[in-house]
Scaffold this motif. Structure first.
Motif, PDB file in Angstrom:
ATOM      1  N   ASP A   6      46.242  33.875  21.955  1.00  0.00           N
ATOM      2  CA  ASP A   6      46.546  34.797  23.036  1.00  0.00           C
ATOM      3  C   ASP A   6      46.390  34.023  24.350  1.00  0.00           C
ATOM      4  OD1 ASP A   6      46.640  37.307  24.460  1.00  0.00           O
ATOM      5  OD2 ASP A   6      44.457  37.208  24.640  1.00  0.00           O
ATOM      6  N   ASP A   8      45.894  35.910  27.958  1.00  0.00           N
ATOM      7  CA  ASP A   8      45.043  36.605  28.928  1.00  0.00           C
ATOM      8  C   ASP A   8      43.634  36.871  28.408  1.00  0.00           C
ATOM      9  OD1 ASP A   8      46.801  37.101  31.271  1.00  0.00           O
ATOM     10  OD2 ASP A   8      48.039  38.044  29.733  1.00  0.00           O
ATOM     11  N   ARG A   9      42.687  36.412  29.195  1.00  0.00           N
ATOM     12  CA  ARG A   9      41.253  36.525  28.878  1.00  0.00           C
ATOM     13  C   ARG A   9      40.845  35.692  27.659  1.00  0.00           C
ATOM     14  NH1 ARG A   9      38.426  41.449  30.933  1.00  0.00           N
ATOM     15  NH2 ARG A   9      39.731  42.235  32.572  1.00  0.00           N
ATOM     16  N   THR A  10      41.779  34.889  27.168  1.00  0.00           N
ATOM     17  CA  THR A  10      41.463  33.979  26.075  1.00  0.00           C
ATOM     18  C   THR A  10      41.604  32.544  26.590  1.00  0.00           C
ATOM     19  OG1 THR A  10      42.205  35.575  24.433  1.00  0.00           O
ATOM     20  CG2 THR A  10      42.068  33.287  23.714  1.00  0.00           C
ATOM     21  N   ASP A 103      42.036  35.486  19.776  1.00  0.00           N
ATOM     22  CA  ASP A 103      42.255  36.546  20.774  1.00  0.00           C
ATOM     23  C   ASP A 103      40.923  37.029  21.334  1.00  0.00           C
ATOM     24  OD1 ASP A 103      45.101  38.383  20.900  1.00  0.00           O
ATOM     25  OD2 ASP A 103      43.343  39.167  21.961  1.00  0.00           O
ATOM     26  N   ASP A 104      40.990  37.700  22.483  1.00  0.00           N
ATOM     27  CA  ASP A 104      39.758  38.253  23.056  1.00  0.00           C
ATOM     28  C   ASP A 104      39.548  39.711  22.629  1.00  0.00           C
ATOM     29  OD1 ASP A 104      42.074  38.777  24.847  1.00  0.00           O
ATOM     30  OD2 ASP A 104      40.592  39.956  25.945  1.00  0.00           O
TER      31      ASP A 104
HETATM   32 MG    MG Z   1      43.935  38.892  25.776  1.00  0.00          MG
END
Ligand code: MG
Length: 122
Positions: A6, A8-10, A103-104
């Motif tokens: 992933d 975003d945020r990962t 992933d987050d």
């Molecule tokens: Mg994410």
């Protein structure tokens, strides 16, 4: 192994949730996004071990933009799956032949358990 991640945020922060590489002023002017510290080294290590790395995101960023950002950091990935190719709001890595997905979102891990696909939740 086909490993997907992933964004975003990962790999790309939404705020200050993890440390990132220092961007040059020019990179910032061109709007290149920050990247999680250690990503470059981890992907290189995995590729040297024979794994193939892919990006699997529900983001609307263009593939060109994602590839350009990664290239700036010296990262080359194989496939990029973005929102234009994802049928559902959620993710189902086996449809793209990805063996494991990073992933987050804890929900992706729960779905992985239910639908029998492997995840690494960071
Ligand atoms: Mg994410």
């Amino acid at each position: 192994m086909n490993i997907s991640s992933d964004l975003d945020r990962t790999l790309i922060p939404n705020g200050k949730e993890f440390n990132t590489y220092q961007n040059s002023i020019i990179a910032s002017l061109f709007g290149l996004e920050e990247l999680r510290k250690g990503t470059k080294e981890l992907i290189k290590d995995l590729q040297n071990q024979g794994h193939t790395i892919h990006i699997y995101t529900t983001s609307f960023r263009s593939k060109f933009r994602i590839r350009t950002t990664l290239k700036y950091y010296g990262i080359k990935v194989n496939r990029i799956i973005n929102q234009t190719e994802t049928i559902h709001a959620s993710k189902y890595p086996p449809v793209f032949n990805f063996d494991i997905h990073n992933d987050d979102l804890k929900g992706i891990g729960i779905e992985g358990d239910k639908l029998n696909f492997k995840t690494i939740i960071c």
